[in-house]
Design a protein around this motif. Sequence first.
Motif, PDB file in Angstrom:
ATOM      1  N   PRO A 389      -3.564  33.740  19.802  1.00  0.00           N
ATOM      2  CA  PRO A 389      -2.352  34.573  19.838  1.00  0.00           C
ATOM      3  C   PRO A 389      -2.655  35.907  20.508  1.00  0.00           C
ATOM      4  CG  PRO A 389      -3.321  34.586  17.653  1.00  0.00           C
ATOM      5  CD  PRO A 389      -4.073  33.559  18.442  1.00  0.00           C
ATOM      6  N   PRO A 390      -1.889  36.316  21.507  1.00  0.00           N
ATOM      7  CA  PRO A 390      -2.198  37.554  22.237  1.00  0.00           C
ATOM      8  C   PRO A 390      -2.279  38.793  21.351  1.00  0.00           C
ATOM      9  CG  PRO A 390      -0.615  36.248  23.453  1.00  0.00           C
ATOM     10  CD  PRO A 390      -0.763  35.591  22.125  1.00  0.00           C
ATOM     11  N   VAL A 391      -1.408  38.869  20.341  1.00  0.00           N
ATOM     12  CA  VAL A 391      -1.475  39.970  19.376  1.00  0.00           C
ATOM     13  C   VAL A 391      -1.922  39.368  18.047  1.00  0.00           C
ATOM     14  CG1 VAL A 391      -0.231  41.824  18.201  1.00  0.00           C
ATOM     15  CG2 VAL A 391       0.368  41.224  20.546  1.00  0.00           C
ATOM     16  N   ALA A 392      -3.115  39.727  17.613  1.00  0.00           N
ATOM     17  CA  ALA A 392      -3.715  39.053  16.453  1.00  0.00           C
ATOM     18  C   ALA A 392      -3.219  39.592  15.120  1.00  0.00           C
ATOM     19  CB  ALA A 392      -5.239  39.173  16.512  1.00  0.00           C
ATOM     20  N   TYR A 393      -2.631  40.795  15.108  1.00  0.00           N
ATOM     21  CA  TYR A 393      -2.299  41.425  13.836  1.00  0.00           C
ATOM     22  C   TYR A 393      -0.825  41.814  13.742  1.00  0.00           C
ATOM     23  CZ  TYR A 393      -7.373  42.048  13.696  1.00  0.00           C
ATOM     24  OH  TYR A 393      -8.723  41.832  13.720  1.00  0.00           O
ATOM     25  N   TYR A 455       7.395  31.492  10.456  1.00  0.00           N
ATOM     26  CA  TYR A 455       6.431  32.048   9.508  1.00  0.00           C
ATOM     27  C   TYR A 455       5.147  31.210   9.443  1.00  0.00           C
ATOM     28  CZ  TYR A 455       8.890  28.640   6.534  1.00  0.00           C
ATOM     29  OH  TYR A 455       9.470  27.488   6.027  1.00  0.00           O
ATOM     30  N   LYS A 456       5.146  30.049  10.098  1.00  0.00           N
ATOM     31  CA  LYS A 456       3.918  29.260  10.242  1.00  0.00           C
ATOM     32  C   LYS A 456       3.293  29.499  11.615  1.00  0.00           C
ATOM     33  CE  LYS A 456       2.208  24.484  10.392  1.00  0.00           C
ATOM     34  NZ  LYS A 456       2.582  23.044  10.295  1.00  0.00           N
ATOM     35  N   PHE A 457       4.130  29.449  12.634  1.00  0.00           N
ATOM     36  CA  PHE A 457       3.711  29.765  14.005  1.00  0.00           C
ATOM     37  C   PHE A 457       4.287  31.136  14.328  1.00  0.00           C
ATOM     38  CE2 PHE A 457       4.547  29.177  18.717  1.00  0.00           C
ATOM     39  CZ  PHE A 457       3.220  29.303  19.093  1.00  0.00           C
ATOM     40  N   SER A 458       3.562  32.183  13.906  1.00  0.00           N
ATOM     41  CA  SER A 458       4.113  33.541  13.897  1.00  0.00           C
ATOM     42  C   SER A 458       3.648  34.378  15.075  1.00  0.00           C
ATOM     43  CB  SER A 458       3.749  34.233  12.584  1.00  0.00           C
ATOM     44  OG  SER A 458       4.520  35.391  12.398  1.00  0.00           O
ATOM     45  N   VAL A 459       3.351  33.726  16.182  1.00  0.00           N
ATOM     46  CA  VAL A 459       2.898  34.438  17.379  1.00  0.00           C
ATOM     47  C   VAL A 459       3.959  35.431  17.858  1.00  0.00           C
ATOM     48  CG1 VAL A 459       2.240  34.151  19.799  1.00  0.00           C
ATOM     49  CG2 VAL A 459       1.393  32.552  18.080  1.00  0.00           C
ATOM     50  N   PHE A 460       5.226  35.059  17.696  1.00  0.00           N
ATOM     51  CA  PHE A 460       6.323  35.930  18.141  1.00  0.00           C
ATOM     52  C   PHE A 460       6.962  36.656  16.959  1.00  0.00           C
ATOM     53  CE2 PHE A 460       5.913  32.568  21.312  1.00  0.00           C
ATOM     54  CZ  PHE A 460       5.888  33.288  22.481  1.00  0.00           C
ATOM     55  N   VAL A 498     -15.228  34.300  24.265  1.00  0.00           N
ATOM     56  CA  VAL A 498     -14.814  34.769  22.942  1.00  0.00           C
ATOM     57  C   VAL A 498     -13.804  35.892  23.123  1.00  0.00           C
ATOM     58  CG1 VAL A 498     -16.972  34.122  21.827  1.00  0.00           C
ATOM     59  CG2 VAL A 498     -16.739  36.401  22.825  1.00  0.00           C
ATOM     60  N   PRO A 499     -12.913  36.071  22.146  1.00  0.00           N
ATOM     61  CA  PRO A 499     -11.921  37.136  22.268  1.00  0.00           C
ATOM     62  C   PRO A 499     -12.483  38.514  21.985  1.00  0.00           C
ATOM     63  CG  PRO A 499     -11.613  35.954  20.210  1.00  0.00           C
ATOM     64  CD  PRO A 499     -12.683  35.226  20.970  1.00  0.00           C
ATOM     65  N   GLU A 500     -11.886  39.485  22.623  1.00  0.00           N
ATOM     66  CA  GLU A 500     -12.242  40.879  22.389  1.00  0.00           C
ATOM     67  C   GLU A 500     -11.574  41.350  21.106  1.00  0.00           C
ATOM     68  OE1 GLU A 500     -12.437  44.320  25.587  1.00  0.00           O
ATOM     69  OE2 GLU A 500     -10.394  44.058  24.884  1.00  0.00           O
ATOM     70  N   ASP A 501     -12.237  42.214  20.369  1.00  0.00           N
ATOM     71  CA  ASP A 501     -11.672  42.729  19.126  1.00  0.00           C
ATOM     72  C   ASP A 501     -10.815  43.955  19.429  1.00  0.00           C
ATOM     73  OD1 ASP A 501     -12.876  40.857  17.322  1.00  0.00           O
ATOM     74  OD2 ASP A 501     -14.778  41.855  17.700  1.00  0.00           O
ATOM     75  N   GLY A 502      -9.745  43.732  20.171  1.00  0.00           N
ATOM     76  CA  GLY A 502      -8.828  44.805  20.525  1.00  0.00           C
ATOM     77  C   GLY A 502      -7.437  44.505  20.003  1.00  0.00           C
ATOM     78  N   LEU A 503      -6.513  45.406  20.302  1.00  0.00           N
ATOM     79  CA  LEU A 503      -5.123  45.197  19.888  1.00  0.00           C
ATOM     80  C   LEU A 503      -4.560  43.941  20.542  1.00  0.00           C
ATOM     81  CD1 LEU A 503      -2.673  46.307  18.360  1.00  0.00           C
ATOM     82  CD2 LEU A 503      -2.074  47.605  20.408  1.00  0.00           C
ATOM     83  N   ILE A 504      -4.931  43.730  21.802  1.00  0.00           N
ATOM     84  CA  ILE A 504      -4.570  42.510  22.521  1.00  0.00           C
ATOM     85  C   ILE A 504      -5.802  41.617  22.570  1.00  0.00           C
ATOM     86  CG2 ILE A 504      -3.675  41.554  24.670  1.00  0.00           C
ATOM     87  CD1 ILE A 504      -1.691  43.310  23.176  1.00  0.00           C
ATOM     88  N   LEU A 505      -5.632  40.332  22.274  1.00  0.00           N
ATOM     89  CA  LEU A 505      -6.760  39.414  22.115  1.00  0.00           C
ATOM     90  C   LEU A 505      -7.232  38.888  23.474  1.00  0.00           C
ATOM     91  CD1 LEU A 505      -8.038  38.522  19.375  1.00  0.00           C
ATOM     92  CD2 LEU A 505      -6.965  36.309  19.762  1.00  0.00           C
ATOM     93  N   ARG A 506      -7.639  39.816  24.341  1.00  0.00           N
ATOM     94  CA  ARG A 506      -8.141  39.414  25.656  1.00  0.00           C
ATOM     95  C   ARG A 506      -9.522  38.783  25.536  1.00  0.00           C
ATOM     96  NH1 ARG A 506      -8.584  43.622  30.042  1.00  0.00           N
ATOM     97  NH2 ARG A 506      -9.572  44.903  28.440  1.00  0.00           N
ATOM     98  N   MET A 507      -9.956  38.143  26.624  1.00  0.00           N
ATOM     99  CA  MET A 507     -11.327  37.651  26.682  1.00  0.00           C
ATOM    100  C   MET A 507     -12.273  38.848  26.727  1.00  0.00           C
ATOM    101  SD  MET A 507     -11.070  34.477  29.349  1.00  0.00           S
ATOM    102  CE  MET A 507     -10.144  32.996  28.916  1.00  0.00           C
ATOM    103  N   LYS A 508     -13.369  38.723  25.997  1.00  0.00           N
ATOM    104  CA  LYS A 508     -14.300  39.838  25.898  1.00  0.00           C
ATOM    105  C   LYS A 508     -14.992  40.117  27.219  1.00  0.00           C
ATOM    106  CE  LYS A 508     -17.788  41.649  22.733  1.00  0.00           C
ATOM    107  NZ  LYS A 508     -18.557  41.379  21.490  1.00  0.00           N
TER     108      LYS A 508
END
Length: 524
Positions: A389-393, A455-460, A498-508
């Motif tokens: 998911p592009p936004v993880a949180y 609420y199960k697929f909550s990417v949006f 692996v994903p970057e630990d940023g606000l946006i889940l870009r590739m590290k």
Amino acid sequence: MAYMVIITLLISFLIFCYFFRNKNGLPTNWPFVGMLPALLINTHRINDFAIEVMEKSDLIFHIKGPWFTNMNLLVTVDPTNLNHVLSKKFENYVKGAKLNEILEPFGDGIFNTDSTLWLYHRNVAQSFFNHPEFYHFMVDVTWKKVESGLILVLDHVSKNAIEIDLQDLFIRLMFDTMCIIMMDHDPLSLSVGLPSFPALQVLDASHTIVSRHIMPTCIWKFLRWLNVGDERKLKQALKVFDDFIYKNINKKRKEIMEGASKTKDLDQDTTRVSINPFITSFIEENENIKAPISHDNNNNNNNNNDKFLRDTISNFFLAGGSTTSTALSWFFYLISKNPHIINKIRQELDEILIPMKNNDDRFIKNFTEISNKLVYLHAALCEALRLYPPVAYNNKIPIEPDILPSGHGVNPNTQIIFNMYAMGRMKSIWGDDCNEFKPERWITEGGMIKYEPSYKFSVFSAGPRICMGKQMVFTQMKIVAAIIIQNYHIEVKEKNHVPEDGLILRMKHEFKVKVFPYTTHHVQ
């Protein structure tokens, strides 16, 4: 000397905490410092850490910070809790002042505001998105940028056997596209020369936002006051980005005042769509209206309307442009590891698009119909979004005390955090094969797209704050995916990202690939 002693003691304490941690793998609540050591030890792998904790704690875990801080986090991926907070009890849960502080680089945009201000933003955005011509306008803009930018670059690197960072290419594509849609300006960052552009610096510094979630507020504020480290980098990146936005706002306002800004035809030869870009519509309709901005304007050279526009545009880049580019990167990464899925997508595309070969105008006009037929491609995109998911949180706090469906009590001092990355990898939610890339899980026996509740697929997100740009995101991804898969073979150099630990889940790291014309490159 004293500085080195303090550092040595801190490192020693963290090592002690690591070896004497809770044997069940969950963070230990230590005297005085709470669970902060576990967070600091796992900062470099915070998303994988979240998966481990959620698996061992029945989808919900209470994190307590040091006693001298107001750090009280409830992390959950339980779908019933998401449904309760984001939908059923929506009025009782807000982003809150603390999150607004953490996300202050994005101002008072729709991404992190509440109540009246959030509703104002949403109404302004809806008036634009609900324009009867918006969808065709967006398709037209996206296709033209693909045609005049992406294809030219891919042809160039293919012809000259140049290795390229595909993630960077997608960021440039979406940055230019969103600039045209929002500001009526094409910065031409997606060109053969690959010039520097302001949005990339902000994205590179976005991991600072995640650090602010983990650090006690007093610490990251102190670092911001000192203007050092990541806080300094973020501040510098935002200055460049803001200058770019304000320059375009002033340019458009000048055009309007001079009477030169009129509704534009995107293609003068084959007029298809006429619609004011967002910036023109807003300036013309709101020049004399004071937008309900709640924070002080840090740029004295711009009025409240400029500040509102700046915040709105930066939020759309975050919620639209950068997320779509991230989703495309992970999609191509995943299908590169599954050639049989590429073949299925290509077969579906051939069946639908061959009748329109070399007829761009027909492709644009009929894309709504085309999009609905691309069932397997849509399923593959959903599967990529589930895993990455592009936004993880997503963060919320309750206005009044409440009891979640899981039985956990929350109050206004509780920050509830939903981790979408961990949620997509829970066996109890998605089955034992949750870590596999299987587009088929999104297709019914009748060959239609399988619906999963938000609420199960909550990417949006879900509930009243569900993403208004969902259709736009899928449409843009389908256009890009269709063009690339039909015409090119992408050879990925590094097989494990692996994903970057940023606000946006870009590739590290860079997504290095080589590009070959599909017609001349044999695909196994």
